[in-house]
Design a protein around this motif. Structure first.
Motif, PDB file in Angstrom:
ATOM      1  N   ASP A   5       0.664  -1.288   0.102  1.00 63.44           N
ATOM      2  CA  ASP A   5       0.086  -0.111   0.074  1.00 63.44           C
ATOM      3  C   ASP A   5       0.976   1.148   0.178  1.00 63.44           C
ATOM      4  OD1 ASP A   5      -2.925  -0.888   2.037  1.00 63.44           O
ATOM      5  OD2 ASP A   5      -2.516  -0.902  -0.270  1.00 63.44           O
ATOM      6  N   ASP A   6       1.918   1.133   0.886  1.00 63.03           N
ATOM      7  CA  ASP A   6       2.790   2.383   0.828  1.00 63.03           C
ATOM      8  C   ASP A   6       3.463   2.632  -0.587  1.00 63.03           C
ATOM      9  OD1 ASP A   6       4.163   1.986   4.118  1.00 63.03           O
ATOM     10  OD2 ASP A   6       2.403   3.043   3.456  1.00 63.03           O
ATOM     11  N   HIS A   9       0.893   3.925  -2.886  1.00 61.97           N
ATOM     12  CA  HIS A   9       0.658   5.413  -2.415  1.00 61.97           C
ATOM     13  C   HIS A   9       1.880   6.335  -2.989  1.00 61.97           C
ATOM     14  CE1 HIS A   9      -2.361   4.378   0.728  1.00 61.97           C
ATOM     15  NE2 HIS A   9      -2.959   4.934  -0.513  1.00 61.97           N
ATOM     16  N   GLN A  12       1.588   6.604  -6.685  1.00 61.91           N
ATOM     17  CA  GLN A  12       0.489   7.636  -6.831  1.00 61.91           C
ATOM     18  C   GLN A  12       0.839   9.000  -6.673  1.00 61.91           C
ATOM     19  OE1 GLN A  12      -2.836   6.187  -4.546  1.00 61.91           O
ATOM     20  NE2 GLN A  12      -3.920   6.166  -6.105  1.00 61.91           N
ATOM     21  N   GLY A  13       1.613   9.164  -5.533  1.00 60.04           N
ATOM     22  CA  GLY A  13       2.340  10.618  -5.237  1.00 60.04           C
ATOM     23  C   GLY A  13       3.120  11.156  -6.350  1.00 60.04           C
ATOM     24  N   ILE A  81      -5.677   9.384  -8.884  1.00 62.25           N
ATOM     25  CA  ILE A  81      -6.266   9.196  -7.571  1.00 62.25           C
ATOM     26  C   ILE A  81      -7.339   8.212  -7.412  1.00 62.25           C
ATOM     27  CG2 ILE A  81      -7.478  10.637  -5.931  1.00 62.25           C
ATOM     28  CD1 ILE A  81      -5.782  13.074  -6.719  1.00 62.25           C
TER      29      ILE A  81
ATOM     30  N   ARG B 214      -3.281  -3.912  -6.669  1.00 67.73           N
ATOM     31  CA  ARG B 214      -4.137  -2.931  -5.384  1.00 67.73           C
ATOM     32  C   ARG B 214      -5.520  -4.028  -5.664  1.00 67.73           C
ATOM     33  NH1 ARG B 214      -8.075   0.330  -5.673  1.00 67.73           N
ATOM     34  NH2 ARG B 214      -8.328   1.819  -3.794  1.00 67.73           N
TER      35      ARG B 214
END
Lengths: 256, 245
Positions: A5-6, A9, A12-13, A81, B214
């Motif tokens: 997940d990190d 993220h 994504q960032g 996002i 995901r």
């Protein structure tokens, strides 16, 4: 699962950040190209006349590509996002099309800069400056532009006053060599616009005539414009390439 | 019989200083001779410049008097002429004067066809040789040597100018090659990713446990639950009729 997940993220960032940069660069490219298109510099009639108008095509493409990049970067941010596959697919395909257009614009601007050799202007100047029976209005434009250029930049000819001696010209047909080895505008002029010392100018005494050529004055702005469009566009495309690769990597990891 | 003119050792020459217009297509400049004629010239004498084609300088005859001076317009036929008639005092040591003489600078006398000594533009590129001649009332008194041949400029037509760039700049090559390769990589990556996805969806393969995937919730077909076996601490014989103690 927390670690992946990190990673997600972080990815994504990074993608959001990449798209923000693309959006800002798109706006900058649009603004720069609008400036170039709307602000033709002094010797532009000479360029137009040589038929080398590619630079303006490149700038017009740049305007639309910049706007497209801005819009697509917003689409990309939303797609990343929301992790939406359709949005990201649309984003990738449209970005590829924009990439192709911007590539064309960069290569055109760079090639155009290359094609403006001194010989192009030399030939045009010798054949058109002070042509006695101007075939059309553009001959007058060429004469007027050269006169203004030589007056303002204190230069003579393309490579120097010896251009008028080495080649015959339309100017030479109406102005004999003994009285006008080079045009009067090449002489150092006083406040009334008359040569300070006509005999010294005709002899070529240093200080009484302008000995440097005008090619630098013409090619300087062209180089700046070409750098602005070609290399800036190239930089944007390199960055876009990285962002697109990251987006494709991200897209392929999204499950329905 | 007048005595032959004195031969002075001075050789006329184009000025050595950097003047862009010292030789043009129809004119040339000469260094002004100073102190050359002092001691030979009277106040009434005149110094002329004789201009002849280089191959006609050997056959040039000094004129006996001013009336015999070959005029400018006879240059094509006589192959020589004399011009720049100046008082000898102008070439003396003490005369303040510009350091250069320009031969061929007077277009007015050519157009009006006057008989006076005309310093008209030279109609051919030459080469020419010149010498100075000091003329007195009774004929030539002194002369300098002939100069080296002076060849005027010949202009070529601008049609010979080739406006094409001589070589492709490195800018274009760099930009084009890098962008083309980037574009190719992107196109390949997109096609590859799309193709992989299409193939996967056609073959229903399990994607395994990739670290970055995901996972959204995937509903599997859940078969009806089997009855759970009784815990061993409940010793009931007919199943289903057990009460926990």
């Amino acid at each position: 699962m927390a670690k992946s997940d990190d990673c997600i993220h972080i990815l994504q960032g990074l993608l959001v950040f990449g798209n923000v940069v693309i959006g800002m660069c798109g706006i900058a490219l649009t603004a720069e190209c609008i400036y170039f298109v709307s602000n033709p510099y002094g010797p532009y009639p000479l360029l137009k006349d040589t038929g080398n108008n590619d630079f303006y095509a490149a700038a017009w493409i740049g305007i639309f590509v910049g706007l497209a990049l801005f819009a697509l970067s917003i689409l990309g941010i939303i797609g990343v996002i929301k992790a939406s596959r359709t949005l990201l697919l649309v984003y990738i395909i449209l970005m590829l099309i924009t990439f192709a257009f911007e590539m064309a614009s960069c290569i055109t601007a760079a090639t155009h800069r290359d094609s403006l050799t001194p010989n192009v202007f030399l030939k045009q100047m010798l054949e058109r400056y002070q042509k006695s029976e101007p075939a059309n209005n553009s001959d007058n434009e060429v004469t007027k532009t050269w006169d203004e250029l030589m007056l303002q930049k204190h230069c003579c000819g393309v490579l120097g006053p010896s251009d008028w001696q080495e080649y015959t010209s339309a100017f030479r047909l109406t102005h004999n060599d003994a009285d006008y080895p080079w045009p009067r505008k090449c002489c150092v002029l006083d406040a009334q616009g008359l040569p300070v010392n006509l005999d010294a100018c005709k002899l070529g005494v240093p200080g009484y005539y302008n000995s440097n050529g005008c090619y630098d004055a013409i090619s300087g702005p062209v180089n700046t414009h070409a750098w602005g469009v070609a290399w800036f566009g190239f930089a944007i495309l390199c960055w876009t390439f990285c962002v697109l690769l990251g987006t494709m990597f991200y897209w392929s990891g999204i499950e329905y | 019989l007048p005595s032959p003119p004195v031969r002075l050792p001075y050789v006329p020459h184009v000025p050595p200083m950097a003047l862009l217009g010292k030789v043009t297509a129809t004119t040339f400049a000469l260094e002004r001779p100073r102190c050359v004629f002092d001691g030979h010239a009277d106040a009434s004498d005149a110094v002329w410049l004789a201009v002849a084609f280089a191959n006609a300088s050997a056959t040039f005859r000094n004129p006996r008097s001013r009336a015999d001076v070959p005029p400018y317009k006879q240059l094509p036929t006589a192959r020589s002429y004399m011009t720049l008639e100046t008082a000898a005092a102008a070439y003396s040591c003490s005369a303040p004067s510009p350091p250069v003489l320009r031969v061929g600078g007077d277009t007015a006398c050519r157009d009006q066809g006057r008989q006076d000594p005309c310093n008209g533009p030279l109609p051919f590129p030459g080469p020419y040789r010149v010498k100075f001649l000091l003329m007195g009332c009774r004929g030539p008194k002194a002369e300098t040597r002939w100069s080296e041949p002076i060849l005027l400029r010949r202009a070529v037509s601008p049609g010979t100018i080739d406006p094409a760039p001589t070589h492709r700049g490195s800018d274009v090559v760099v930009i084009a090659s890098i962008l083309a390769s980037l574009g190719a990589v992107l196109a390949t990556a997109v096609l590859g990713a799309l193709g992989a996805k299409v193939w996967d969806s056609l073959c229903h393969q399990d994607l395994g446990t990739d670290a970055f995937t995901r996972r959204s919730y995937r509903t599997h077909h859940i078969p009806p639950a089997l009855p759970q076996p009784l815990p061993p601490g409940c010793g009931c014989n007919p199943p289903g009729l057990c009460h926990s103690a």
